[in-house]
Scaffold this motif. Structure first.
Motif: not given
Length: 189
Positions: A77-102
């Motif tokens: 995440v620190e080197t390859k994904l967008p700077a706005n990426t964060y880890y969501e740890d809400t039960p049932g919705a865990e994962g890395w959330v990121y936003e891109i603009t095409t």
């Protein structure tokens, strides 16, 4: 002959689990669940009722393995994904959330998560799967919001980096579909 009280004896069920987990056959009995979710001891064929055998292994979250995987993911995440990426740890919705603009200025918010086998990506915004013109095949997007990232049935990718790269490419391809053109990255489409 076992009575109903014997079959539903919680202490005996617990002891059977402990015996199995300690690899001892002494005191271990089979544990089953019926169609109503009742847990009990038995042989599996009583009263001709369909029963499901319960594996008696330890209930455990692999916290050490999960922590190591999350640390590896954090480096990606620190080197390859967008700077706005964060880890969501809400039960049932865990994962890395990121936003891109095409390059067509369409914004996509996605969540990549490890499902125990591979990385799946779910589209959070925009809600394309709710459009009346949504076609799962054309959009490569299931009605659940999961993006189809491969031709394999699980439709994920083996690494977080590959899942991210495929999802960003998918977003660009969907831009073309949203403009009335076929998805450009499949030879047969």
């Amino acid at each position: 002959m076992k009575t109903m009280a014997d079959m539903y004896d919680l202490n005996a069920i617990r002891d059977s689990f402990f015996a199995s987990q300690s690899k001892s056959t002494a005191g271990q009995q089979e544990v089953y669940v019926d169609r109503e979710g009742k847990v009990r001891l038995g042989t599996g064929g009583e009263n001709d009722a369909p029963l499901s055998r319960v594996p008696q292994s330890t209930f455990a979250a692999a916290t050490g393995a999960n922590a190591a995987r999350l640390e590896r993911e954090r480096r990606v995440v620190e080197t390859k994904l967008p700077a706005n990426t964060y880890y969501e740890d809400t039960p049932g919705a865990e994962g890395w959330v990121y936003e891109i603009t095409t390059m067509f200025e369409h914004r996509y918010v996605m969540c990549a998560r490890f499902d125990g086998v591979e990385y799946q990506v779910r589209l959070i915004e925009p809600a394309l799967e709710t459009l009346p013109t949504h076609d799962q095949h054309g959009f490569h997007l299931y009605h659940s919001g999961k993006i189809c990232l491969s031709e394999r049935s699980g439709s994920g990718q083996p690494t977080l980096q590959e899942a991210y790269a495929r999802s960003a490419t998918w977003a660009l391809g969907v831009d073309f579909v949203r403009m009335g053109r076929p998805f450009p990255f499949n030879r047969k489409q």
